[in-house]
Design an enzyme around this catalytic site. Sequence first.
Site, PDB file in Angstrom:
ATOM      1  CB  SER A 161      -0.955  -0.007   1.192  1.00 35.13           C
ATOM      2  OG  SER A 161      -0.246  -0.220   2.394  1.00 35.13           O
ATOM      3  CG  HIS A 169      -4.015  -0.690  -1.814  1.00 34.35           C
ATOM      4  ND1 HIS A 169      -4.512   0.567  -2.055  1.00 34.35           N
ATOM      5  CD2 HIS A 169      -3.675  -0.716  -0.501  1.00 34.35           C
ATOM      6  CE1 HIS A 169      -4.466   1.286  -0.947  1.00 34.35           C
ATOM      7  NE2 HIS A 169      -3.959   0.528   0.017  1.00 34.35           N
ATOM      8  CE  LYS A 228      -7.310   0.636   1.525  1.00 36.52           C
ATOM      9  NZ  LYS A 228      -6.504  -0.303   2.268  1.00 36.52           N
TER      10      LYS A 228
HETATM   11  C1  PLP Z   1      -6.497  -0.421   3.687  1.00 33.41           C
HETATM   12  C2  PLP Z   1      -5.955  -1.764   3.935  1.00 33.41           C
HETATM   13  C3  PLP Z   1      -6.569  -2.630   4.827  1.00 33.41           C
HETATM   14  C4  PLP Z   1      -7.727  -2.196   5.679  1.00 33.41           C
HETATM   15  O1  PLP Z   1      -8.901  -2.103   4.956  1.00 33.41           O
HETATM   16  P1  PLP Z   1     -10.128  -1.280   5.534  1.00 33.41           P
HETATM   17  O2  PLP Z   1     -11.291  -1.860   4.837  1.00 33.41           O
HETATM   18  O3  PLP Z   1      -9.894   0.139   5.251  1.00 33.41           O
HETATM   19  O4  PLP Z   1     -10.174  -1.563   7.015  1.00 33.41           O
HETATM   20  C5  PLP Z   1      -6.065  -3.899   4.954  1.00 33.41           C
HETATM   21  N1  PLP Z   1      -4.984  -4.306   4.244  1.00 33.41           N
HETATM   22  C6  PLP Z   1      -4.347  -3.491   3.389  1.00 33.41           C
HETATM   23  C7  PLP Z   1      -3.168  -3.987   2.622  1.00 33.41           C
HETATM   24  C8  PLP Z   1      -4.807  -2.185   3.214  1.00 33.41           C
HETATM   25  O5  PLP Z   1      -4.169  -1.372   2.383  1.00 33.41           O
END
Ligand code: PLP
Length: 392
Positions: free
Chosen positions: A180, A208, A239
């Site tokens: 990320s 992502h 996301k």
């Molecule tokens: C953003 C993210 C999460 C968390 O996801 P949310 O739905 O925002 O809680 C988990 N793993 C990775 C790699 C992320 O980038």
Amino acid sequence: MKGFEYLQEELDQMKEEGTFRTLVSIESEQGSKVVINGKEVIQLSSNNYLGLTTHPRLKQAALQAVNEYGAGTGSVRTIAGTFSMHDELEKKLAKFKHTEAALVFQSGFTTNQGVLSSILTNQDVVISDALNHASIIDGIRLTKAARKVYKHVDMNDLEKALQETQQYRKRIIVTDGVFSMDGNIAPLPQIVELAEKYDALVMVDDAHASGVLGENGRGTVNHFNLDGRVHIQVGTLSKAVGVLGGYIASTQTLIDYLIHKGRPFLFSTSHPPAVTAACIEAVDVLLEEPELIEKLWDNTEFFKEGLQKLGFQTGTSETPITPIFVGGESLAHQFSDKLLEYGVFAQGIAFPTVERGKARVRTIVTAQHSRDELEKALEIFEKAGKELGILR
Ligand SMILES: *Cc1c(COP(=O)(O)O)cnc(C)c1O
């Protein structure tokens, strides 16, 4: 009130170092442009890859669900909070990911925590990439399993870890699908080969990659033609999907187990109807509007090349996440502040989110950005970069 002086001391220290941040409030909907402090700026910090946060079909689905089913569910899934729409979403996700079953959690964060904390005991070991997301790290903290961390995407180090852990009952390799903070893709084909050679499980967090990579945004597993060879796929609904939530796509056995043992699933109330209905609609949009993903990748290529031509250091990114390395912690924040002043919102990211000395401004383009907006953004990056001596 007295009592928190010790915390205030630490905050004051951060202020001295220039790393203390206040939250940025957005005064508009989440789009390619947003309003901050009353001013419209180009948004390059969201995870709204496909612009689904404001897609008319998702908004309509959410409104209709509120009208028909109300604002909340009033219970956890395992007691009285499973609505037929929750089942429908999970069936859709399983089909989308080409797995037997899927289970939705409240967020991507609790998905990682929930699965890692529940399926391992002290007879097992987790083998984790050094740059995995905080929610994976916290999930690992909650298990009694042994842990090994391998150097970031270093397959020799992963193999070494597998050789050193043969005495354990179960070994599970965990990796982000797309990292990320750097935007590079995990070497999943090699990871799967090593896992098969050493009889380990593989878990991929595609937060992502869902909606970004693979056919219709199915994620890294599909992107690398590894359907059926990765044991646990984690996805987010927060996301590219544009709403909120996380899920596991895996076998029926694992899903049945998590329904009994996944603590965030068991002890936290289910998603409200608006969230679930919008997520269902989002999966249909992924299937029916593939042009959004094409646009996302066009924009990615254009913007990444533009930054590189200007002379910015963008590291190893292969995805719409493009970091711009500046070095010093406080310089990243100064750069971000200057960009905002000139009309671009791109957050500075520094320790402890990334290693010391690897501070950066992170950008994410979306399918919603117009060419004009991206050209304007590049001009602003050039101007701010020169003023701060990041560009020469
Ligand atoms: C953003 C993210 C999460 C968390 O996801 P949310 O739905 O925002 O809680 C988990 N793993 C990775 C790699 C992320 O980038």
